[in-house]
Design an enzyme around this catalytic site. Structure first.
Site, PDB file in Angstrom:
ATOM      1  N   ARG A 139      59.360  88.999  75.195  1.00 46.33           N
ATOM      2  CA  ARG A 139      59.446  88.985  76.669  1.00 46.33           C
ATOM      3  C   ARG A 139      60.285  87.832  77.202  1.00 46.33           C
ATOM      4  NH1 ARG A 139      54.154  90.203  75.947  1.00 46.33           N
ATOM      5  NH2 ARG A 139      53.696  92.405  76.244  1.00 46.33           N
ATOM      6  N   LYS A 168      74.561  88.136  83.783  1.00 50.07           N
ATOM      7  CA  LYS A 168      74.489  89.567  83.456  1.00 50.07           C
ATOM      8  C   LYS A 168      74.583  89.746  81.946  1.00 50.07           C
ATOM      9  CE  LYS A 168      77.625  91.653  86.175  1.00 50.07           C
ATOM     10  NZ  LYS A 168      78.258  92.903  86.634  1.00 50.07           N
ATOM     11  N   GLU A 218      92.177  87.720  83.785  1.00 52.48           N
ATOM     12  CA  GLU A 218      90.998  87.351  84.579  1.00 52.48           C
ATOM     13  C   GLU A 218      91.200  85.975  85.230  1.00 52.48           C
ATOM     14  OE1 GLU A 218      88.650  89.654  84.901  1.00 52.48           O
ATOM     15  OE2 GLU A 218      88.768  90.866  83.066  1.00 52.48           O
ATOM     16  N   LYS A 236      84.201  81.808  89.621  1.00 56.72           N
ATOM     17  CA  LYS A 236      83.104  82.712  89.273  1.00 56.72           C
ATOM     18  C   LYS A 236      81.768  82.099  89.710  1.00 56.72           C
ATOM     19  CE  LYS A 236      80.879  85.969  86.634  1.00 56.72           C
ATOM     20  NZ  LYS A 236      80.974  87.088  85.749  1.00 56.72           N
ATOM     21  N   GLU A 254      74.207  90.630  92.450  1.00 57.42           N
ATOM     22  CA  GLU A 254      75.266  91.627  92.619  1.00 57.42           C
ATOM     23  C   GLU A 254      74.968  92.613  93.751  1.00 57.42           C
ATOM     24  OE1 GLU A 254      76.320  93.849  89.090  1.00 57.42           O
ATOM     25  OE2 GLU A 254      78.413  93.811  89.702  1.00 57.42           O
ATOM     26  N   ARG A 307      79.785  89.635  94.918  1.00 55.48           N
ATOM     27  CA  ARG A 307      80.266  89.796  93.544  1.00 55.48           C
ATOM     28  C   ARG A 307      81.299  90.906  93.428  1.00 55.48           C
ATOM     29  NH1 ARG A 307      76.633  88.629  88.158  1.00 55.48           N
ATOM     30  NH2 ARG A 307      75.422  86.946  89.061  1.00 55.48           N
ATOM     31  N   ASN A 350      85.754  92.448  91.119  1.00 55.31           N
ATOM     32  CA  ASN A 350      86.357  93.700  90.643  1.00 55.31           C
ATOM     33  C   ASN A 350      87.806  93.871  91.073  1.00 55.31           C
ATOM     34  OD1 ASN A 350      84.229  94.704  89.129  1.00 55.31           O
ATOM     35  ND2 ASN A 350      83.189  95.457  90.963  1.00 55.31           N
ATOM     36  N   HIS A 404      90.070  96.002  89.084  1.00 49.80           N
ATOM     37  CA  HIS A 404      89.258  96.701  88.086  1.00 49.80           C
ATOM     38  C   HIS A 404      89.093  98.193  88.367  1.00 49.80           C
ATOM     39  CE1 HIS A 404      88.539  92.780  86.455  1.00 49.80           C
ATOM     40  NE2 HIS A 404      87.679  93.222  85.557  1.00 49.80           N
ATOM     41  N   HIS A 442      89.972 100.011  85.100  1.00 51.74           N
ATOM     42  CA  HIS A 442      89.068 100.828  84.290  1.00 51.74           C
ATOM     43  C   HIS A 442      89.641 102.228  84.088  1.00 51.74           C
ATOM     44  CE1 HIS A 442      85.474  98.081  85.486  1.00 51.74           C
ATOM     45  NE2 HIS A 442      85.976  97.730  84.324  1.00 51.74           N
ATOM     46  N   HIS A 476      91.571  95.869  78.268  1.00 51.98           N
ATOM     47  CA  HIS A 476      90.949  95.544  79.552  1.00 51.98           C
ATOM     48  C   HIS A 476      91.837  94.649  80.430  1.00 51.98           C
ATOM     49  CE1 HIS A 476      87.806  94.907  82.474  1.00 51.98           C
ATOM     50  NE2 HIS A 476      87.960  93.595  82.346  1.00 51.98           N
TER      51      HIS A 476
HETATM   52  N1  LIG Z   1      78.248  89.799  81.414  1.00 49.10           N
HETATM   53  C1  LIG Z   1      79.280  89.799  82.224  1.00 49.10           C
HETATM   54  O1  LIG Z   1      79.206  89.359  83.369  1.00 49.10           O
HETATM   55  C2  LIG Z   1      80.581  90.344  81.714  1.00 49.10           C
HETATM   56  C3  LIG Z   1      81.745  90.134  82.450  1.00 49.10           C
HETATM   57  C4  LIG Z   1      82.945  90.605  81.924  1.00 49.10           C
HETATM   58  C5  LIG Z   1      82.959  91.263  80.716  1.00 49.10           C
HETATM   59  N2  LIG Z   1      81.804  91.459  80.031  1.00 49.10           N
HETATM   60  C6  LIG Z   1      81.784  92.150  78.731  1.00 49.10           C
HETATM   61  O2  LIG Z   1      82.532  91.362  77.819  1.00 49.10           O
HETATM   62  C7  LIG Z   1      83.041  92.222  76.800  1.00 49.10           C
HETATM   63  C8  LIG Z   1      84.484  91.838  76.546  1.00 49.10           C
HETATM   64  O3  LIG Z   1      84.522  90.503  76.095  1.00 49.10           O
HETATM   65  P1  LIG Z   1      85.719  89.949  75.207  1.00 49.10           P
HETATM   66  O4  LIG Z   1      86.991  90.270  75.845  1.00 49.10           O
HETATM   67  O5  LIG Z   1      85.394  88.565  74.874  1.00 49.10           O
HETATM   68  O6  LIG Z   1      85.643  90.901  73.928  1.00 49.10           O
HETATM   69  P2  LIG Z   1      85.018  90.661  72.479  1.00 49.10           P
HETATM   70  O7  LIG Z   1      83.734  89.972  72.542  1.00 49.10           O
HETATM   71  O8  LIG Z   1      85.044  91.978  71.784  1.00 49.10           O
HETATM   72  O9  LIG Z   1      86.063  89.691  71.802  1.00 49.10           O
HETATM   73  C9  LIG Z   1      87.359  90.166  71.557  1.00 49.10           C
HETATM   74  C10 LIG Z   1      87.746  89.992  70.071  1.00 49.10           C
HETATM   75  O10 LIG Z   1      88.066  88.634  69.859  1.00 49.10           O
HETATM   76  C11 LIG Z   1      87.293  88.123  68.788  1.00 49.10           C
HETATM   77  N3  LIG Z   1      87.093  86.704  69.073  1.00 49.10           N
HETATM   78  C12 LIG Z   1      86.443  86.169  70.143  1.00 49.10           C
HETATM   79  N4  LIG Z   1      86.565  84.842  70.132  1.00 49.10           N
HETATM   80  C13 LIG Z   1      87.293  84.508  69.051  1.00 49.10           C
HETATM   81  C14 LIG Z   1      87.771  83.288  68.518  1.00 49.10           C
HETATM   82  N5  LIG Z   1      87.578  82.113  69.138  1.00 49.10           N
HETATM   83  N6  LIG Z   1      88.478  83.330  67.373  1.00 49.10           N
HETATM   84  C15 LIG Z   1      88.736  84.518  66.764  1.00 49.10           C
HETATM   85  N7  LIG Z   1      88.347  85.705  67.233  1.00 49.10           N
HETATM   86  C16 LIG Z   1      87.628  85.706  68.364  1.00 49.10           C
HETATM   87  C17 LIG Z   1      86.057  88.970  68.770  1.00 49.10           C
HETATM   88  O11 LIG Z   1      85.450  88.963  67.495  1.00 49.10           O
HETATM   89  C18 LIG Z   1      86.632  90.332  69.106  1.00 49.10           C
HETATM   90  O12 LIG Z   1      87.189  90.923  67.970  1.00 49.10           O
HETATM   91  C19 LIG Z   1      82.853  93.629  77.286  1.00 49.10           C
HETATM   92  O13 LIG Z   1      81.802  94.215  76.568  1.00 49.10           O
HETATM   93  C20 LIG Z   1      82.464  93.473  78.740  1.00 49.10           C
HETATM   94  O14 LIG Z   1      81.605  94.502  79.193  1.00 49.10           O
HETATM   95  C21 LIG Z   1      80.626  91.001  80.519  1.00 49.10           C
HETATM   96 ZN   LIG Z   2      87.303  92.194  83.720  1.00 51.23          ZN
END
Ligand SMILES: NC(=O)c1ccc[n+]([C@@H]2O[C@H](COP(=O)([O-])OP(=O)(O)OC[C@H]3O[C@@H](n4cnc5c(N)ncnc54)[C@H](O)[C@@H]3O)[C@@H](O)[C@H]2O)c1
Ligand SMILES: [Zn+2]
Length: 545
Positions: free
Chosen positions: A304, A326, A368, A403, A413, A417, A421, A424, A428, A440
């Site tokens: 929990r 999030k 971003e 942010k 949100e 927030r 987007n 986006h 998307h 992305h």
């Molecule tokens: N929670 C939120 O508010 C929020 C906001 C935006 C995006 N997201 C989520 O984030 C995700 C995308 O995140 P992302 O772009 O980081 O993708 P990701 O986590 O898949 O990372 C991208 C790639 O880079 C690699 N990687 C990351 N850091 C590294 C490093 N320092 N050295 C070597 N390799 C590295 C990872 O292993 C992966 O293969 C999506 O699932 C999206 O929905 C969440």
């Molecule tokens: Zn984004």
């Protein structure tokens, strides 16, 4: 802040070094040295006259000698002249026995503050002193000195703060620097409390101490990562945790968005139980957004809820995913459909880990950063437009602050927030119709172009912003068009965007850099025109009208 090292305030003219230095010295009960005042006295005349009669070179020699003398003392608060620390030798001398701190202000703010001041020799050349000429000189000088100022890790923004608040911010920056050298700390408040985002080059090595200082229980902790990231960065992190009395247990998840699922989270629960993690155990995410979203959701639900720490390793996760609470996973029916708000105890951003991030992921994250610049950071946007950001840590910090302001205003949100987007809705759709061949950040980049075109078309935004944005994105290696895709397919995909409000299509559009608004149902023809714009090569636009 208990040590006796000097505190050295520098920064561009108009950032308030003398006023702030005097207040800071009073607050800390230390002697105050205003270097320009000392030099004025030494030469027996005001600085413009020293420049005019003895020449700038003579002044700079005396200034360097003064730096050397001050560096031999301790316990002082020193305000330097605006140009004093541009000389790396002066910087090194004062840094050897003191903490350097740079006061900053936006260009417009500096122009406003300097308006009417006539004692600045470098600005007063040229007859007539026309306002425009002066403002151009200020901009040029700021530009010239930007890298010298940026080389100072501790920066304190003065815009919009009264002097006492600047002194508070300085004391806070000094305390952060005391926790880990060069570290910047950004506070975030949320309905249940508050946490710090700590940013610095090489911060991983300080993780153990930073977590202890935040009251986390020194015992077993889960380190959630994937194999590739763990290989590169877990050993340093584990060593730091062990040194502080934690026992890290590495819990690996497979890499890639396709594994951001309930099944992977279930597997994490198994690993946590096998490691006998109890309620006091912290779960640390070391990875990009995928790892962070899943580890956060696991931390929100395991027993929990247990304490959670984010150590984002991708640029996107640093400036976006790790902040705001999030967390969640994807379902076969769509992305991020199951999740929870889970606030971290602390977010640690070590910009050194970006060295191993694949270049395409870095570029994607830059989209971003640009987005945050347009939403609420005109100075960041200007830096990206000119010779690029000053240092990685400052760029990330500037983007993160945007942010933070947005999520503090709208923790769950429900309104503000939405501005995150920007780009986006189109982005998307482009990811979808390209079957994710457009990644992305690329979709967001093209989407921001479409949004800006739309804002121009409905008369809300000056056309210059569109060309500025396209130039900047191209310079960053990001696309501005999606050639070869079908307009109808993109429009259909936008209809399926889960973030639309009700049946209306909702767009975030820029009015100017630092000023965005939400437009509901801007009209089908306007939307189609924006889609057609990004489907058309830049050179063809003239012919198509
Ligand atoms: N929670 C939120 O508010 C929020 C906001 C935006 C995006 N997201 C989520 O984030 C995700 C995308 O995140 P992302 O772009 O980081 O993708 P990701 O986590 O898949 O990372 C991208 C790639 O880079 C690699 N990687 C990351 N850091 C590294 C490093 N320092 N050295 C070597 N390799 C590295 C990872 O292993 C992966 O293969 C999506 O699932 C999206 O929905 C969440
Ligand atoms: Zn984004």
């Amino acid at each position: 802040m208990t040590d006796a090292r000097n505190i050295v305030l520098t920064g561009f003219m108009g950032t308030g070094k003398s006023t702030i230095g005097r207040l800071l010295a009073a607050r800390l009960d230390r002697p105050f040295i205003d270097m320009d005042a000392v030099l004025t006295e030494q030469f027996g005349k005001p600085i413009p006259e020293i420049f005019a009669e003895a020449g700038e070179a003579t002044f700079r020699v005396a200034e360097a000698q003064l730096c050397a003398r001050l560096a031999e003392q301790e316990g002082l608060v020193i305000s330097t002249g605006g140009g004093a620390l541009v000389n790396p030798q002066n910087r090194a001398a004062l840094a050897a026995t003191g903490v350097l701190l740079c006061l900053t202000a936006g260009v417009d703010e500096i122009l406003r503050r300097l308006d009417g001041l006539q004692d600045r020799p470098l600005l007063n050349g040229g007859a007539g002193g026309a306002g425009l000429e002066r403002s151009r000189r200020i901009r040029d000088l700021l530009h010239e000195r930007r890298h010298a100022y940026a080389a100072i890790p501790l920066q304190v923004e003065t815009t919009g703060r009264d002097p006492e608040a600047v002194v508070d911010a300085i004391l806070d920056a000094l305390a952060a620097n005391h926790e880990a050298p060069g570290m910047q700390r950004i506070g975030v408040t949320h309905p249940q409390g508050a946490y710090d985002i700590c940013i610095g080059e090489g911060l991983l090595e300080h993780t153990g101490r930073l977590l202890l200082a935040r009251g986390l229980h020194a015992g077993p902790v889960a380190l959630v990562s994937n194999a590739q990231i763990a290989d590169a960065h877990a050993p340093r992190l584990e060593a730091s945790l062990r040194a502080a009395g934690f026992t890290p247990c590495l819990c690996l998840v497979p890499s890639g968005e396709e594994h951001k699922t309930l099944a992977t989270v279930a597997n994490l629960y198994d690993q946590f139980l096998a490691a006998h993690l109890d309620r006091r155990a912290t779960i640390i995410a070391l990875g990009g957004g995928v790892v962070g979203d899943m580890a956060g959701f696991a931390a929100a639900s395991y027993l929990r809820g247990v304490p959670f720490v984010q150590i984002p390793t991708s640029l996107l996760a640093m400036v976006d995913a790790s902040v705001g609470g999030k967390t969640g996973v994807d379902l076969p029916q769509g992305k991020n459909l199951v999740g929870a708000f889970k606030q971290p105890e602390v977010v640690l951003i070590d910009t050194a880990v970006l060295a191993t991030l694949p270049a395409a992921e870095f570029r994607s994250g830059m989209a971003e950063v640009v987005k945050h610049g347009i939403i609420d950071a005109p100075d960041l946007f200007a830096q990206l437009e000119e010779s690029g950001p000053t240092t990685m840590a400052h760029m990330v910090a500037d983007a993160v602050r945007v942010k933070v302001r947005v999520v503090e205003a709208d923790p769950f949100e429900q309104g503000r927030r939405a501005v995150l987007n920007l780009g986006h809705t189109f982005g998307h759709a482009l990811e979808q119709v390209s079957h994710y061949a457009i990644r992305h950040g690329e979709g967001v980049a093209i989407g921001m172009v479409a949004a800006t075109q739309m804002a121009v078309a409905i008369g809300e935004c000056a056309p210059e912003l569109l060309s500025r944005l396209e130039r900047m994105l191209a310079r960053l290696g990001l696309p501005t068009r999606a050639l070869g895709y079908d307009a109808d397919a993109i429009l259909a995909a936008m209809g399926h965007d889960k973030k639309r409000a009700g049946k209306m299509l909702r767009f975030v559009l820029p009015r100017a850099v630092g000023n965005v608004f939400v437009a509901d149902s801007p009209g089908a023809d306007v939307v189609r025109a924006a889609v057609n714009y990004i489907l058309t090569a830049p050179d063809d636009e003239a012919h198509n009208g």
